[in-house]
Design a protein around this motif. Sequence first.
Motif, PDB file in Angstrom:
ATOM      1  N   VAL A  83      12.782 -82.339   3.707  1.00  0.00           N
ATOM      2  CA  VAL A  83      13.022 -83.784   3.660  1.00  0.00           C
ATOM      3  C   VAL A  83      13.126 -84.411   4.991  1.00  0.00           C
ATOM      4  CG1 VAL A  83      14.771 -85.744   3.221  1.00  0.00           C
ATOM      5  CG2 VAL A  83      14.922 -83.629   1.671  1.00  0.00           C
ATOM      6  N   ALA A  84      11.684 -84.904   5.408  1.00  0.00           N
ATOM      7  CA  ALA A  84      11.440 -85.363   6.721  1.00  0.00           C
ATOM      8  C   ALA A  84      12.000 -86.679   6.876  1.00  0.00           C
ATOM      9  CB  ALA A  84       9.877 -85.409   6.928  1.00  0.00           C
ATOM     10  N   GLN A  85      11.997 -87.651   5.947  1.00  0.00           N
ATOM     11  CA  GLN A  85      12.632 -88.983   5.999  1.00  0.00           C
ATOM     12  C   GLN A  85      13.114 -89.247   4.801  1.00  0.00           C
ATOM     13  OE1 GLN A  85       9.537 -91.549   7.545  1.00  0.00           O
ATOM     14  NE2 GLN A  85      10.950 -93.399   7.194  1.00  0.00           N
ATOM     15  N   PRO A  86      14.372 -89.266   4.698  1.00  0.00           N
ATOM     16  CA  PRO A  86      15.421 -89.633   3.645  1.00  0.00           C
ATOM     17  C   PRO A  86      15.661 -91.069   3.207  1.00  0.00           C
ATOM     18  CG  PRO A  86      16.678 -89.143   5.210  1.00  0.00           C
ATOM     19  CD  PRO A  86      15.228 -88.902   6.056  1.00  0.00           C
ATOM     20  N   ASP A  89      11.456 -97.022   3.521  1.00  0.00           N
ATOM     21  CA  ASP A  89      11.266 -98.381   2.335  1.00  0.00           C
ATOM     22  C   ASP A  89      10.372 -98.260   1.457  1.00  0.00           C
ATOM     23  OD1 ASP A  89      12.994 -99.675   4.137  1.00  0.00           O
ATOM     24  OD2 ASP A  89      11.520-100.341   5.420  1.00  0.00           O
ATOM     25  N   MET A  90       9.428 -97.361   1.629  1.00  0.00           N
ATOM     26  CA  MET A  90       8.335 -96.874   0.480  1.00  0.00           C
ATOM     27  C   MET A  90       7.841 -95.526   0.536  1.00  0.00           C
ATOM     28  SD  MET A  90       6.881 -98.237  -2.070  1.00  0.00           S
ATOM     29  CE  MET A  90       6.860-100.095  -2.043  1.00  0.00           C
ATOM     30  N   TYR A  91       7.768 -94.723  -0.435  1.00  0.00           N
ATOM     31  CA  TYR A  91       7.129 -93.378  -0.503  1.00  0.00           C
ATOM     32  C   TYR A  91       5.931 -93.344  -1.163  1.00  0.00           C
ATOM     33  CZ  TYR A  91      11.741 -91.848   1.269  1.00  0.00           C
ATOM     34  OH  TYR A  91      12.809 -91.344   1.895  1.00  0.00           O
ATOM     35  N   THR A 109      -1.594 -96.279   4.902  1.00  0.00           N
ATOM     36  CA  THR A 109      -1.359 -97.657   4.665  1.00  0.00           C
ATOM     37  C   THR A 109      -2.293 -98.215   3.612  1.00  0.00           C
ATOM     38  OG1 THR A 109      -1.023 -98.432   7.020  1.00  0.00           O
ATOM     39  CG2 THR A 109      -1.843-100.036   5.780  1.00  0.00           C
ATOM     40  N   TYR A 110      -1.692 -99.116   2.577  1.00  0.00           N
ATOM     41  CA  TYR A 110      -2.495 -99.439   1.411  1.00  0.00           C
ATOM     42  C   TYR A 110      -2.581-101.072   1.486  1.00  0.00           C
ATOM     43  CZ  TYR A 110      -3.311-100.733  -3.605  1.00  0.00           C
ATOM     44  OH  TYR A 110      -4.032-101.129  -4.690  1.00  0.00           O
ATOM     45  N   GLU A 111      -3.590-101.690   1.672  1.00  0.00           N
ATOM     46  CA  GLU A 111      -3.911-102.934   2.142  1.00  0.00           C
ATOM     47  C   GLU A 111      -2.590-103.357   3.446  1.00  0.00           C
ATOM     48  OE1 GLU A 111      -5.876-105.025   1.121  1.00  0.00           O
ATOM     49  OE2 GLU A 111      -6.695-103.917  -0.553  1.00  0.00           O
ATOM     50  N   ASP A 112      -1.514-104.087   3.103  1.00  0.00           N
ATOM     51  CA  ASP A 112      -0.617-104.238   4.113  1.00  0.00           C
ATOM     52  C   ASP A 112       0.822-103.545   3.679  1.00  0.00           C
ATOM     53  OD1 ASP A 112       0.199-105.986   1.997  1.00  0.00           O
ATOM     54  OD2 ASP A 112       0.357-107.752   3.149  1.00  0.00           O
ATOM     55  N   THR A 113       0.708-102.557   2.663  1.00  0.00           N
ATOM     56  CA  THR A 113       2.034-101.822   2.577  1.00  0.00           C
ATOM     57  C   THR A 113       1.852-100.341   3.231  1.00  0.00           C
ATOM     58  OG1 THR A 113       2.190-102.765   0.143  1.00  0.00           O
ATOM     59  CG2 THR A 113       3.242-100.626   0.579  1.00  0.00           C
ATOM     60  N   HIS A 114       2.893 -99.973   3.880  1.00  0.00           N
ATOM     61  CA  HIS A 114       3.105 -98.671   4.645  1.00  0.00           C
ATOM     62  C   HIS A 114       4.145 -97.992   3.710  1.00  0.00           C
ATOM     63  CE1 HIS A 114       0.926-100.957   7.822  1.00  0.00           C
ATOM     64  NE2 HIS A 114       1.882-101.775   7.879  1.00  0.00           N
ATOM     65  N   ALA A 115       3.651 -96.714   3.658  1.00  0.00           N
ATOM     66  CA  ALA A 115       4.518 -95.772   2.914  1.00  0.00           C
ATOM     67  C   ALA A 115       4.555 -94.345   3.667  1.00  0.00           C
ATOM     68  CB  ALA A 115       3.729 -95.572   1.507  1.00  0.00           C
ATOM     69  N   HIS A 116       5.758 -93.613   3.327  1.00  0.00           N
ATOM     70  CA  HIS A 116       5.732 -92.214   4.127  1.00  0.00           C
ATOM     71  C   HIS A 116       5.329 -91.321   2.912  1.00  0.00           C
ATOM     72  CE1 HIS A 116       7.702 -88.699   5.752  1.00  0.00           C
ATOM     73  NE2 HIS A 116       8.131 -88.478   4.641  1.00  0.00           N
ATOM     74  N   VAL A 117       4.407 -90.405   3.457  1.00  0.00           N
ATOM     75  CA  VAL A 117       3.852 -89.434   2.467  1.00  0.00           C
ATOM     76  C   VAL A 117       4.616 -88.347   1.924  1.00  0.00           C
ATOM     77  CG1 VAL A 117       2.120 -87.628   2.076  1.00  0.00           C
ATOM     78  CG2 VAL A 117       1.679 -89.923   3.398  1.00  0.00           C
ATOM     79  N   PHE A 132       1.637 -76.856   7.680  1.00  0.00           N
ATOM     80  CA  PHE A 132       0.793 -77.926   7.767  1.00  0.00           C
ATOM     81  C   PHE A 132       1.780 -79.020   7.778  1.00  0.00           C
ATOM     82  CE2 PHE A 132      -2.034 -80.669   5.633  1.00  0.00           C
ATOM     83  CZ  PHE A 132      -2.742 -81.262   6.643  1.00  0.00           C
ATOM     84  N   LEU A 133       2.134 -79.327   6.495  1.00  0.00           N
ATOM     85  CA  LEU A 133       3.167 -80.400   6.188  1.00  0.00           C
ATOM     86  C   LEU A 133       4.239 -80.813   7.208  1.00  0.00           C
ATOM     87  CD1 LEU A 133       3.406 -80.451   2.285  1.00  0.00           C
ATOM     88  CD2 LEU A 133       1.469 -81.699   3.692  1.00  0.00           C
ATOM     89  N   ARG A 134       4.899 -79.869   7.624  1.00  0.00           N
ATOM     90  CA  ARG A 134       6.050 -79.855   8.354  1.00  0.00           C
ATOM     91  C   ARG A 134       5.584 -80.389   9.843  1.00  0.00           C
ATOM     92  NH1 ARG A 134      11.116 -76.830   7.590  1.00  0.00           N
ATOM     93  NH2 ARG A 134      11.157 -76.392   5.579  1.00  0.00           N
ATOM     94  N   LYS A 135       4.565 -79.906  10.246  1.00  0.00           N
ATOM     95  CA  LYS A 135       4.067 -80.353  11.717  1.00  0.00           C
ATOM     96  C   LYS A 135       3.860 -81.825  11.716  1.00  0.00           C
ATOM     97  CE  LYS A 135       2.058 -75.817  13.410  1.00  0.00           C
ATOM     98  NZ  LYS A 135       0.942 -75.107  13.853  1.00  0.00           N
ATOM     99  N   LEU A 136       3.158 -82.220  10.453  1.00  0.00           N
ATOM    100  CA  LEU A 136       2.864 -83.620  10.476  1.00  0.00           C
ATOM    101  C   LEU A 136       3.997 -84.647  10.137  1.00  0.00           C
ATOM    102  CD1 LEU A 136      -0.472 -83.431   8.421  1.00  0.00           C
ATOM    103  CD2 LEU A 136      -0.272 -83.931  10.928  1.00  0.00           C
ATOM    104  N   GLY A 137       5.132 -83.896   9.765  1.00  0.00           N
ATOM    105  CA  GLY A 137       6.295 -84.487   9.479  1.00  0.00           C
ATOM    106  C   GLY A 137       6.262 -85.287   7.737  1.00  0.00           C
ATOM    107  N   ILE A 138       5.548 -84.598   6.888  1.00  0.00           N
ATOM    108  CA  ILE A 138       5.259 -84.769   5.602  1.00  0.00           C
ATOM    109  C   ILE A 138       6.498 -84.103   4.961  1.00  0.00           C
ATOM    110  CG2 ILE A 138       3.780 -84.793   3.610  1.00  0.00           C
ATOM    111  CD1 ILE A 138       1.432 -85.259   5.632  1.00  0.00           C
ATOM    112  N   SER A 139       7.206 -85.008   4.052  1.00  0.00           N
ATOM    113  CA  SER A 139       8.236 -84.469   3.202  1.00  0.00           C
ATOM    114  C   SER A 139       7.553 -83.666   2.023  1.00  0.00           C
ATOM    115  CB  SER A 139       9.395 -85.602   2.531  1.00  0.00           C
ATOM    116  OG  SER A 139       9.838 -86.117   3.558  1.00  0.00           O
ATOM    117  N   TYR A 140       8.287 -82.524   1.553  1.00  0.00           N
ATOM    118  CA  TYR A 140       7.586 -81.979   0.082  1.00  0.00           C
ATOM    119  C   TYR A 140       8.870 -81.371  -0.456  1.00  0.00           C
ATOM    120  CZ  TYR A 140       8.156 -77.502   2.862  1.00  0.00           C
ATOM    121  OH  TYR A 140       8.503 -76.366   3.503  1.00  0.00           O
TER     122      TYR A 140
END
Length: 240
Positions: A83-86, A89-91, A109-117, A132-140
């Motif tokens: 859990v990189a970001q618990p 606002d949007m996942y 970013t999708y149009e003007d929506t930003h989301a954590h992967v 690889f995911l951990r280095k990028l800060g991507i939750s899994y």
Amino acid sequence: MERPYIFCHMMTSLDGKIMGNYMETPEGEAAGDVFYRIAFGKEPYYKHQGWLSGRVTTDDNFTFYETPDLDENAGPVPEGDFVAQPDADMYYVSVDPSGRLGWKNCTLTYEDTHAHVLEVLTGKASNAYKTFLRKLGISYIIVGKDALDYELTLEKLKKLFGIETLMLGGGGVLNWSFIQAGLCDELSLVITPSADGSSKMPTLFMTKEGLTIDRAVNFELEHLEAKDGGSIWLRYRVKK
């Protein structure tokens, strides 16, 4: 409820395709704007905390079939979920059982929506990919040894990330898997007054051998509304 409320929100052509040349027509572009405003606009109808798509949909729209930069000699990562970001606002929840998507950073970013992967993996994902995911800060999350456990996936999304309402956004195989498993509560469908007759493009719902079958599922109409460009917005409750 131990899982989020799930609505499937999609745009299709008149002949049921979720991709294709029809999207490039003026009518298709107008329907695309309608689709976006309903779920992601400044005053969206749905108040969700994340949206979920399959690997192919993710590659088509965000990672573009890039190869992940893996270190096969990386030391072992801790067991379990990451859990990189618990409290984002949007996942953006990407179903990627074997760990194949070539992300470049932890947000999109999708149009003007930003989301954590947030990646959904199984035991097939390698240590190198999780590194690889951990280095990028991507939750899994890990949800099954060889095959995805959808119920466990949804439980973890709610418990670990606070996702109360989740949008299901394709492709057709993933949509039908959730529908047939009884894990989708609502269907939101924007139909554009266009078609291209393609026999190769995916449709709204699709079976996959060994995963789902063509057992019929019924829907109850709750809302019908004419929208821009001759498009129609339909909302159905999924009959269980």
